[in-house]
Write an enzyme that holds these catalytic residues in place. Structure first.
Site, short mmCIF file in Angstrom:
data_model
loop_
_atom_site.label_atom_id
_atom_site.label_comp_id
_atom_site.label_asym_id
_atom_site.label_seq_id
_atom_site.Cartn_x
_atom_site.Cartn_y
_atom_site.Cartn_z
N GLU A 45 -29.71 -39.38 -43.38
CA GLU A 45 -29.31 -39.05 -41.89
C GLU A 45 -27.85 -38.63 -42.41
O GLU A 45 -27.85 -38.87 -43.73
CB GLU A 45 -29.34 -40.21 -41.42
CG GLU A 45 -27.96 -40.44 -40.21
CD GLU A 45 -28.08 -41.62 -39.66
OE1 GLU A 45 -28.29 -41.88 -39.04
OE2 GLU A 45 -26.77 -42.00 -39.60
N ARG A 135 -29.42 -43.54 -26.17
CA ARG A 135 -28.47 -43.93 -25.24
C ARG A 135 -27.35 -44.16 -25.97
O ARG A 135 -26.31 -43.55 -24.96
CB ARG A 135 -29.00 -45.79 -24.04
CG ARG A 135 -27.86 -45.65 -23.46
CD ARG A 135 -27.37 -47.74 -23.21
NE ARG A 135 -26.94 -47.93 -23.71
CZ ARG A 135 -26.28 -49.53 -24.43
NH1 ARG A 135 -26.63 -50.21 -22.92
NH2 ARG A 135 -25.54 -50.14 -25.42
N GLY A 136 -26.80 -45.13 -26.65
CA GLY A 136 -25.76 -44.28 -27.58
C GLY A 136 -24.70 -45.48 -27.28
O GLY A 136 -25.05 -46.88 -26.49
N TYR A 173 -36.54 -50.77 -32.18
CA TYR A 173 -36.19 -52.00 -33.50
C TYR A 173 -37.37 -52.54 -33.68
O TYR A 173 -37.48 -53.61 -33.22
CB TYR A 173 -34.76 -52.18 -32.31
CG TYR A 173 -33.39 -51.02 -31.39
CD1 TYR A 173 -32.62 -51.61 -32.33
CD2 TYR A 173 -34.07 -49.73 -30.32
CE1 TYR A 173 -31.49 -49.70 -31.95
CE2 TYR A 173 -33.90 -49.69 -29.91
CZ TYR A 173 -32.20 -48.80 -31.30
OH TYR A 173 -31.47 -48.12 -30.54
N HIS A 177 -33.32 -55.24 -30.39
CA HIS A 177 -31.94 -54.31 -30.02
C HIS A 177 -30.52 -55.68 -29.87
O HIS A 177 -31.15 -56.45 -29.57
CB HIS A 177 -31.88 -53.95 -28.60
CG HIS A 177 -30.52 -52.26 -28.58
ND1 HIS A 177 -29.56 -52.95 -28.00
CD2 HIS A 177 -30.99 -51.44 -29.25
CE1 HIS A 177 -28.88 -52.41 -28.21
NE2 HIS A 177 -29.15 -50.74 -28.69
N LYS A 193 -40.25 -45.38 -23.47
CA LYS A 193 -39.74 -44.05 -24.76
C LYS A 193 -40.55 -42.51 -24.34
O LYS A 193 -40.41 -42.29 -24.22
CB LYS A 193 -38.80 -44.66 -25.38
CG LYS A 193 -37.34 -45.72 -25.06
CD LYS A 193 -37.11 -45.08 -26.08
CE LYS A 193 -35.83 -46.17 -26.19
NZ LYS A 193 -34.77 -46.60 -27.55
N GLN A 204 -34.26 -49.05 -36.64
CA GLN A 204 -33.10 -48.85 -36.68
C GLN A 204 -33.58 -49.18 -38.37
O GLN A 204 -34.51 -49.79 -38.76
CB GLN A 204 -32.68 -49.78 -35.77
CG GLN A 204 -31.51 -50.48 -36.63
CD GLN A 204 -30.65 -51.34 -35.40
OE1 GLN A 204 -29.80 -51.08 -34.27
NE2 GLN A 204 -31.19 -52.42 -35.28
#
Length: 321
Positions: A45, A135-136, A173, A177, A193, A204
């Site tokens: 990333e 979602r952010g 997660y 989360h 999802k 994550q």
């Protein structure tokens, strides 16, 4: 090269040709196919620099990461879409200049359907067909209400899925989360999802593999069988790790805490010990059959290089089966 190595090379070449899709003269490979065609994927990333900073640094990072033969590189997306133009530009460069599959992060919490449609069209026009749908984070001062076009990432995933233009990754997660620590609820939301169209999960960051293995067991029990790529943060700075732990809720094991405490005043020693810890963590995940390792490189290719060099033979052997 012996017969088995030659056979594997021929098989890999066949799959890479078979699963590449031709689109307006360009080719691309979907993330779901990248994962399904290998025993182990290695990816990174990167993140866009601040608006006032040039892109030279991130492009230098990508050039160096290319030497490590990544299966894909993902590009983050600022809170509220603050770096969306740069995310698209960097992802396009990764794909169209460096020939590496790019996965563009896309957040939706503050976006309208028209904005999302425009971004997806730009990605498609740049031959980018892999998206990590999120979602952010909610920017300070932004008010959440029932009139939003997207309340959850599943809403974005469903919309992207209906276009049939992209392969969709979603976030998972393993330790819960930060806004929902109940693991059973997290699994339920994860299933939503996937039912909406997510094909691959990227976790994550976490530092305790046992927590990940327990999470995987829960996925099996809930009949969630999509590929899971593990997100791994190299341990190179105590303050950064502690801050990330606070923001994400990631558990910091005693062994790691001892390392950071012992070497916090010696950056070189902490770097060596941290890379050793991360290498051991990744090696353990590979031994236990993880499908992919996604390294949060923090735009520091030298760290990624040392880690990938440490697992070079493991990577080669696993992918030769």
């Amino acid at each position: 090269m012996n017969f088995l190595e030659l056979l594997f090379l021929l098989k890999s070449s066949f799959f890479s040709i078979k699963d590449k899709i031709i689109n307006n003269g360009g080719t691309y490979m979907l993330i779901k196919d990248i994962i399904s065609n290998k025993k182990l994927s290695i990816s990174f990333e990167v993140f866009p620099p601040k608006k006032e900073m040039p892109l030279d640094g991130v492009y230098k990072t990508i050039e160096e990461l290319k030497e490590l033969n990544p299966d894909f590189i993902s590009v983050t997306y600022g809170a509220g879409g603050s770096s969306k133009d740069r995310t698209i530009e960097i992802a396009s460069t990764i794909k169209n200049k460096y020939g590496i599959e790019a996965v563009a992060h896309l957040t939706c919490a503050t976006s309208t359907k028209e904005e999302i449609k425009g971004i997806l069209n730009q990605l498609k026009n740049n031959n980018i067909h892999n998206v990590l749908a999120l979602r952010g984070d909610i920017p300070d001062g932004f008010k959440i209400n029932d009139n939003l076009d997207y309340k959850y990432s599943k809403d974005l995933i469903r919309e992207i899925h209906n276009r049939k233009d992209f392969s969709i990754a979603a976030a998972a997660y393993p330790e819960g989360h930060i806004d929902c620590r109940n693991l059973e609820d997290n699994i339920k939301y994860l299933k939503e999802k996937i039912d909406s169209g997510a094909e691959v999960l990227i976790t994550q960051l976490f530092f305790d593999n046992d927590n990940f293995y327990e999470f995987k067991e829960k996925l099996y029990k809930h009949n969630i069988n999509v590929p899971v790529i593990t997100g791994i943060m190299p341990v190179i700075d105590k303050k950064i790790i502690e801050r990330i732990g606070t923001l994400s809720g990631a558990f910091i094991p005693k062994k790691l805490k001892n390392i950071m405490d012992k070497y916090e005043n010696s950056p070189e020693a902490l770097l060596d010990a941290g890379i050793a810890y991360t290498t051991e963590q990744i090696s353990d995940l590979i031994v236990n059959g993880v499908e992919g390792v996604h390294i949060y490189a923090m735009n520091k290719p030298s760290v990624a290089k040392r880690i990938v060099e440490n697992i070079k033979e493991i990577r080669r052997v696993v992918n030769s089966y």
